[in-house]
Write a protein that holds these residues in place. Structure first.
Motif, PDB file in Angstrom:
ATOM      1  N   ASP A   1       4.024 -13.904   4.425  1.00  0.00           N
ATOM      2  CA  ASP A   1       3.050 -12.639   4.599  1.00  0.00           C
ATOM      3  C   ASP A   1       2.067 -12.754   5.754  1.00  0.00           C
TER       4      ASP A   1
ATOM      5  N   MET B   1       7.151  -2.871   3.060  1.00  0.00           N
ATOM      6  CA  MET B   1       6.419  -3.202   1.911  1.00  0.00           C
ATOM      7  C   MET B   1       5.548  -4.227   2.039  1.00  0.00           C
ATOM      8  N   ARG B   2       5.888  -5.426   2.449  1.00  0.00           N
ATOM      9  CA  ARG B   2       5.008  -6.488   2.782  1.00  0.00           C
ATOM     10  C   ARG B   2       3.986  -6.117   3.426  1.00  0.00           C
TER      11      ARG B   2
ATOM     12  N   HIS C   1       2.566  -3.096   3.864  1.00  0.00           N
ATOM     13  CA  HIS C   1       1.530  -2.103   3.322  1.00  0.00           C
ATOM     14  C   HIS C   1       0.655  -3.001   2.295  1.00  0.00           C
ATOM     15  N   ARG C   2       1.402  -3.895   1.300  1.00  0.00           N
ATOM     16  CA  ARG C   2       0.692  -4.723   0.516  1.00  0.00           C
ATOM     17  C   ARG C   2      -0.354  -5.644   0.771  1.00  0.00           C
ATOM     18  N   VAL C   3      -0.086  -6.304   2.187  1.00  0.00           N
ATOM     19  CA  VAL C   3      -0.621  -7.339   2.960  1.00  0.00           C
ATOM     20  C   VAL C   3      -2.099  -6.543   3.295  1.00  0.00           C
TER      21      VAL C   3
ATOM     22  N   LYS D   1      -3.572  -4.071   2.534  1.00  0.00           N
ATOM     23  CA  LYS D   1      -4.270  -3.778   1.512  1.00  0.00           C
ATOM     24  C   LYS D   1      -5.123  -4.957   0.786  1.00  0.00           C
ATOM     25  N   LYS D   2      -4.404  -6.069   0.645  1.00  0.00           N
ATOM     26  CA  LYS D   2      -4.787  -7.265   0.378  1.00  0.00           C
ATOM     27  C   LYS D   2      -6.147  -7.924   1.131  1.00  0.00           C
TER      28      LYS D   2
END
Length: 191
Positions: A127, A157-158, A160-162, A164-165
């Motif tokens: 990530d 997808m990674r 987007h997720r990262v 947000k995290k």
């Protein structure tokens, strides 16, 4: 001559050359450089001699070459290999000095974004690499996919997720830090 015979002839030629020049080249290098470096430079020299066996003057089909014919050229090769080793050593020393200077004076961006770096450090290695390739190197997801071996969809997808995290971690860090420019207990009476 078959390919196998040519290979055997080439190997026999090199072995004869090595028997004649290895010891004189070793002494030559010992007189010119640090003893710790001699074996490495000699190995490099022998590798060049192997690669350029057809270029060695005075090296005939005979079993043992005449040292007077082959040594001057071999000394030239050793001299070039020694110069390469010295240049490489100089580059290593300059790199170490630059790294030491960098450690002594951290760049201002590191200090200003310590919370971002801390949040990045909490991510997994892949990530972190995806985010760095996207944010710091300016790569598109398809380029990141090529660099990491992931699919473009997986990279999207990674990312987007990262993102947000990271946003959540940074918001939490700032919330816990209190008001900007103030210490948490500043302005309160101790009574």
């Amino acid at each position: 001559m078959t390919e196998q015979e040519l290979r055997r002839n080439r190997q026999a030629c090199f072995e004869g050359l090595a028997r004649v020049v290895a010891e004189p080249l070793h002494r030559y290098l010992l007189r010119r450089t640090n003893p710790d470096l001699v074996d490495d430079v000699l190995s490099d020299t022998m590798l060049v001699l192997w690669r350029r066996i057809d270029d060695v003057p005075g090296l005939g089909a005979g079993a043992t070459p005449d040292p007077d014919d082959v040594l001057p050229w071999c000394y030239g090769v050793a001299r070039g290999c020694l110069a390469n080793a010295r240049r490489a050593d100089g580059r290593r020393l300059r790199l170490v000095e630059r790294l030491i200077r960098t450690q002594q004076h951290p760049p201002p961006t590191t200090v200003e974004h310590s919370d971002l770096h801390a949040a990045l450090d909490r991510l997994g290695e892949l990530d972190r690499e995806v985010v760095r390739l996207w944010a710091w190197e300016g790569l598109a997801p398809r380029q990141i996919a090529e660099a990491t071996g992931l699919t473009s969809n997986a990279v999207n997808m990674r990312l987007h997720r990262v993102k947000k995290k990271l946003a959540a971690q940074l918001q939490l860090t700032r919330k816990n830090a209190g008001r900007p420019g103030h210490k948490p207990d500043e302005g309160r009476s101790s009574q």
